[in-house]
Design a protein around this motif. Sequence first.
Motif, short mmCIF file in Angstrom:
data_model
loop_
_atom_site.label_atom_id
_atom_site.label_comp_id
_atom_site.label_asym_id
_atom_site.label_seq_id
_atom_site.Cartn_x
_atom_site.Cartn_y
_atom_site.Cartn_z
N PRO A 1 0.82 -1.21 0.00
CA PRO A 1 0.00 0.00 0.00
C PRO A 1 0.86 1.27 0.00
N GLY A 2 0.24 2.37 -0.32
CA GLY A 2 0.91 3.66 -0.34
C GLY A 2 1.45 4.05 1.02
N SER A 3 0.83 3.56 2.09
CA SER A 3 1.31 3.89 3.43
C SER A 3 2.71 3.35 3.64
N TYR A 4 3.01 2.17 3.14
CA TYR A 4 4.35 1.62 3.28
C TYR A 4 5.35 2.41 2.46
N GLN A 5 4.94 2.86 1.29
CA GLN A 5 5.82 3.68 0.45
C GLN A 5 6.15 5.00 1.15
N ALA A 6 5.16 5.58 1.83
CA ALA A 6 5.40 6.82 2.56
C ALA A 6 6.42 6.61 3.67
N ILE A 7 6.28 5.53 4.41
CA ILE A 7 7.22 5.23 5.49
C ILE A 7 8.62 5.01 4.93
N LEU A 8 8.72 4.26 3.85
CA LEU A 8 10.03 4.04 3.23
C LEU A 8 10.63 5.34 2.72
N GLY A 9 9.78 6.29 2.36
CA GLY A 9 10.24 7.61 1.93
C GLY A 9 10.54 8.54 3.08
N GLY A 10 10.27 8.10 4.31
CA GLY A 10 10.61 8.88 5.48
C GLY A 10 9.50 9.76 6.02
N ALA A 11 8.26 9.54 5.57
CA ALA A 11 7.15 10.39 5.99
C ALA A 11 6.19 9.64 6.91
N PRO A 12 5.73 10.29 7.97
CA PRO A 12 4.67 9.69 8.78
C PRO A 12 3.38 9.61 7.96
N VAL A 13 2.49 8.73 8.34
CA VAL A 13 1.29 8.44 7.55
C VAL A 13 0.03 8.88 8.26
N LEU A 14 -0.83 9.58 7.53
CA LEU A 14 -2.20 9.82 7.98
C LEU A 14 -3.08 8.98 7.09
N GLY A 15 -3.69 7.96 7.67
CA GLY A 15 -4.57 7.08 6.91
C GLY A 15 -6.02 7.47 7.14
N ILE A 16 -6.70 7.79 6.06
CA ILE A 16 -8.14 8.06 6.13
C ILE A 16 -8.82 6.78 5.65
N THR A 17 -9.30 6.03 6.62
CA THR A 17 -9.74 4.66 6.35
C THR A 17 -11.21 4.60 5.94
N VAL A 18 -11.45 3.67 5.00
CA VAL A 18 -12.81 3.44 4.50
C VAL A 18 -13.23 2.00 4.79
N ASN A 19 -12.32 1.06 4.57
CA ASN A 19 -12.70 -0.34 4.75
C ASN A 19 -11.78 -1.03 5.76
N MET A 20 -12.13 -2.25 6.11
CA MET A 20 -11.47 -2.94 7.22
C MET A 20 -10.00 -3.20 6.97
N ASP A 21 -9.58 -3.52 5.76
CA ASP A 21 -8.16 -3.77 5.56
C ASP A 21 -7.33 -2.51 5.80
N GLN A 22 -7.89 -1.35 5.49
CA GLN A 22 -7.21 -0.09 5.77
C GLN A 22 -7.13 0.16 7.27
N VAL A 23 -8.21 -0.13 7.97
CA VAL A 23 -8.23 0.03 9.43
C VAL A 23 -7.17 -0.86 10.06
N LEU A 24 -7.09 -2.12 9.64
CA LEU A 24 -6.11 -3.05 10.20
C LEU A 24 -4.68 -2.61 9.89
N CYS A 25 -4.44 -2.18 8.68
CA CYS A 25 -3.11 -1.69 8.30
C CYS A 25 -2.72 -0.50 9.17
N MET A 26 -3.63 0.44 9.34
CA MET A 26 -3.33 1.64 10.12
C MET A 26 -3.19 1.34 11.60
N GLN A 27 -3.81 0.27 12.10
CA GLN A 27 -3.61 -0.10 13.49
C GLN A 27 -2.14 -0.46 13.74
N TYR A 28 -1.55 -1.20 12.81
CA TYR A 28 -0.14 -1.56 12.95
C TYR A 28 0.76 -0.34 12.78
#
Length: 70
Positions: A1-28
């Motif tokens: 996901p794009g969230s992992y790309q942001a972290i690899l690029g050195g940026a903290p992530v703000l996830g605006i979640t819509v579905n459960m897989d996004q919620v689970l990813c953002m929990q971690y």
Amino acid sequence: PGSYQAILGGAPVLGITVNMDQVLCMQYIGASGCGQALRADTCTATSIREIVSTMLSNKESKDAVRKVRE
């Protein structure tokens, strides 16, 4: 996901979640200190602005991203 790309690029992530897989990813990501999540159905422009401002000025989130990248 794009969230992992942001972290690899050195940026903290703000996830605006819509579905459960996004919620689970953002929990971690949130547990690691690398970002925060907002639910799409309840977030506002003000809440987004506040969280982004906090994350960009917060040394802890930058340090967490750096640590995960290593």
